[in-house]
Design a protein around this motif. Structure first.
Motif, PDB file in Angstrom:
ATOM      1  N   VAL A   1      -4.612   7.148  -0.813  1.00 17.64           N
ATOM      2  CA  VAL A   1      -3.851   5.964  -0.432  1.00 17.64           C
ATOM      3  C   VAL A   1      -4.164   4.884  -1.467  1.00 17.64           C
ATOM      4  CG1 VAL A   1      -3.698   4.093   1.266  1.00 17.64           C
ATOM      5  CG2 VAL A   1      -3.808   6.491   2.026  1.00 17.64           C
TER       6      VAL A   1
ATOM      7  N   THR B   1       0.837  -1.194   0.000  1.00 17.62           N
ATOM      8  CA  THR B   1       0.000   0.000   0.000  1.00 17.62           C
ATOM      9  C   THR B   1       0.872   1.244   0.000  1.00 17.62           C
ATOM     10  OG1 THR B   1      -1.803  -1.174   1.038  1.00 17.62           O
ATOM     11  CG2 THR B   1      -1.815   1.223   1.247  1.00 17.62           C
TER      12      THR B   1
ATOM     13  N   ASP C   1      -1.944  14.612   7.018  1.00 19.54           N
ATOM     14  CA  ASP C   1      -0.647  15.226   6.746  1.00 19.54           C
ATOM     15  C   ASP C   1       0.527  14.306   7.084  1.00 19.54           C
ATOM     16  OD1 ASP C   1      -0.869  15.184   9.451  1.00 19.54           O
ATOM     17  OD2 ASP C   1      -0.420  17.317   9.759  1.00 19.54           O
ATOM     18  N   GLU C   2       0.270  13.041   7.234  1.00 18.21           N
ATOM     19  CA  GLU C   2       1.364  12.104   7.471  1.00 18.21           C
ATOM     20  C   GLU C   2       1.229  10.907   6.533  1.00 18.21           C
ATOM     21  OE1 GLU C   2       1.090  10.671  11.568  1.00 18.21           O
ATOM     22  OE2 GLU C   2      -0.917   9.832  11.210  1.00 18.21           O
ATOM     23  N   SER C   3       2.370  10.326   6.177  1.00 20.24           N
ATOM     24  CA  SER C   3       2.340   9.139   5.334  1.00 20.24           C
ATOM     25  C   SER C   3       1.928   7.941   6.179  1.00 20.24           C
ATOM     26  CB  SER C   3       3.721   8.894   4.726  1.00 20.24           C
ATOM     27  OG  SER C   3       4.627   8.500   5.736  1.00 20.24           O
ATOM     28  N   LEU C   4       1.634   6.831   5.528  1.00 19.59           N
ATOM     29  CA  LEU C   4       1.293   5.612   6.260  1.00 19.59           C
ATOM     30  C   LEU C   4       2.450   5.202   7.169  1.00 19.59           C
ATOM     31  CD1 LEU C   4      -0.422   3.589   3.404  1.00 19.59           C
ATOM     32  CD2 LEU C   4      -1.501   4.302   5.555  1.00 19.59           C
ATOM     33  N   ASP C   5       3.669   5.269   6.646  1.00 16.73           N
ATOM     34  CA  ASP C   5       4.833   4.885   7.449  1.00 16.73           C
ATOM     35  C   ASP C   5       4.970   5.796   8.673  1.00 16.73           C
ATOM     36  OD1 ASP C   5       5.311   2.961   5.570  1.00 16.73           O
ATOM     37  OD2 ASP C   5       7.129   3.866   4.760  1.00 16.73           O
ATOM     38  N   GLU C   6       4.715   7.071   8.465  1.00 20.59           N
ATOM     39  CA  GLU C   6       4.793   8.015   9.589  1.00 20.59           C
ATOM     40  C   GLU C   6       3.709   7.721  10.626  1.00 20.59           C
ATOM     41  OE1 GLU C   6       6.719  11.728   7.002  1.00 20.59           O
ATOM     42  OE2 GLU C   6       4.546  11.651   7.380  1.00 20.59           O
TER      43      GLU C   6
ATOM     44  N   ARG D   1      -5.662  13.706  -1.026  1.00 21.53           N
ATOM     45  CA  ARG D   1      -4.907  12.659  -0.352  1.00 21.53           C
ATOM     46  C   ARG D   1      -5.457  11.315  -0.805  1.00 21.53           C
ATOM     47  NH1 ARG D   1      -1.870  11.341   4.394  1.00 21.53           N
ATOM     48  NH2 ARG D   1      -0.880   9.439   3.643  1.00 21.53           N
TER      49      ARG D   1
ATOM     50  N   GLY E   1       1.337   5.150   0.406  1.00 19.40           N
ATOM     51  CA  GLY E   1       0.606   6.167   1.146  1.00 19.40           C
ATOM     52  C   GLY E   1       1.387   7.421   1.464  1.00 19.40           C
ATOM     53  N   SER E   2       2.283   7.832   0.574  1.00 18.25           N
ATOM     54  CA  SER E   2       2.975   9.093   0.848  1.00 18.25           C
ATOM     55  C   SER E   2       1.993  10.247   0.654  1.00 18.25           C
ATOM     56  CB  SER E   2       4.204   9.254  -0.039  1.00 18.25           C
ATOM     57  OG  SER E   2       3.831   9.331  -1.385  1.00 18.25           O
ATOM     58  N   VAL E   3       2.271  11.350   1.337  1.00 21.80           N
ATOM     59  CA  VAL E   3       1.291  12.436   1.445  1.00 21.80           C
ATOM     60  C   VAL E   3       0.953  13.069   0.093  1.00 21.80           C
ATOM     61  CG1 VAL E   3       0.857  14.713   2.472  1.00 21.80           C
ATOM     62  CG2 VAL E   3       1.946  12.915   3.831  1.00 21.80           C
TER      63      VAL E   3
END
Lengths: 232, 232
Positions: free
Chosen positions: A97, A84, B57-62, A95, A86-88
């Motif tokens: 995903v 997946t 405002d954050e990625s999934l990893d964040e 946005r 999901g970068s912003v």
């Protein structure tokens, strides 16, 4: 505006969730991927991996199967969730995903209907890829890596082959996907030892040299061939 | 109401996106997972995998790193995206797509701060798991499968160990996670041949028998140990 408190699902400020399906097929001695030319912004005119937004009343797997059917006309092929993304800022509109899938489609089963919203749908050789929209180069690279890995460690590669094949055709398929020449004796020894293919009892009738035995994938063999390794 | 046309991101009718982080640690001769007791419905009173909703405002990893830090106080540990769970009815409150991660945390680095919204946070042995909320049993099962696979095929298992360890401790860690007795000679031969650990030059000073050599993980060794297999 009611956004989340971190505990209950937020009622606004939700991302859109898309599925993107990397559809591979093997033909004309090359690994191909199905791409769609975007006819609206962003990235208008660029090629993209087929995908779309998940409906609230369908699961992710169902959304992926729907996109696959819309773009290729096929319904019963090997499909697997990849990763997946999901970068912003991966989509300038909103946005988004994206849950990426990959599918392996035998070439014979494909219809070439372009999707409803796309100007053009076309197969592209992995060797002559155009520039891709969004982060789709990254998604495709990830899919190719997974496909190569799966080819070496599992039997899913057979999903790319016709029902019956010679050992030479099988080796050629592996060489194309892995983009690497394989030793014939070593390849045959390992594939036969794995016990995932069996002789059909039939041989090729034409071509150069003497007729070659036709093999088929054993339906009852496990897809995930796993042996204790303890790396190395 | 403006829902999607299948091409542009829908502005309403979006799912919530959560991250759930399966946090493993190895201590007291057992593999443990960190769970949180839910103090509000749904599944009030049941244990759940720590998680929360992604901020826009954050990625999934964040988001995963944030949840990990909130629940354990640790920030620099091995974290990997596992799989995205997206069945329609997995959360009775709302449509929620959950991106699952797993993290391997050395026991020494954990603080036991309960999270802001949770009644209790506790480590549970994999052998005595309580009933879990949502589809979290499925997520945990998937994570355990991935961990076992990774242990056999890669060097990530060292993330569960202290900086220095004996070969016996290393073997014991493998046996605990794989839930299986391993042959000592065979294990040592394979691990040493893999070239991922090195002698520290120091030995254990106490315990039964003669002092044992302490090893450390070689920082420069690749995490993904990959050899051409062509299954088998």
């Amino acid at each position: 505006m009611s956004v989340g408190n971190g505990y209950s699902p937020p009622t606004e400020e939700r991302p859109a969730v898309a599925v993107d399906v990397v559809i591979f097929s093997l033909f004309e001695n090359d690994l191909h991927v199905l791409l769609i030319k975007r006819k609206t912004p962003p990235f208008q005119g660029l090629w993209a991996i087929p995908g779309g937004f998940m409906n609230l009343d369908e699961s992710l797997d169902e959304a992926a199967a729907r996109k696959l059917a819309e773009e290729t006309g096929v319904t019963e092929v090997y499909t697997e969730q990849l990763y997946t993304f999901g970068s912003v800022a991966r989509d300038p509109r909103s946005r988004v995903v994206s849950v990426a899938y990959f599918a392996l489609v035998p070439f014979s089963s494909i219809s070439h209907q372009p999707g409803e919203f796309e100007e053009a749908t076309a197969w592209h050789s992995l060797k002559t890829l155009p520039q891709l929209a969004f982060d789709h180069s990254e998604i495709l690279e990830y899919a190719l890596q997974r496909l190569r890995y799966k080819l070496e460690y599992t039997a899913v590669g057979f999903q790319l082959l016709p029902d019956q094949f010679t050992l030479s055709q099988l080796q050629r398929a592996y060489e194309i996907v892995l983009d690497e020449k394989l030793d014939k004796r070593n390849f045959r020894r390992k594939i036969l030892a794995a016990g995932v293919i069996e002789e059909t009892g039939r041989r090729t009738s034409e071509g150069e040299g003497r007729p070659a035995m036709l093999y088929r994938y054993k339906d009852d063999s496990v897809t995930e061939v796993k042996t204790r390794r303890l790396f190395p």
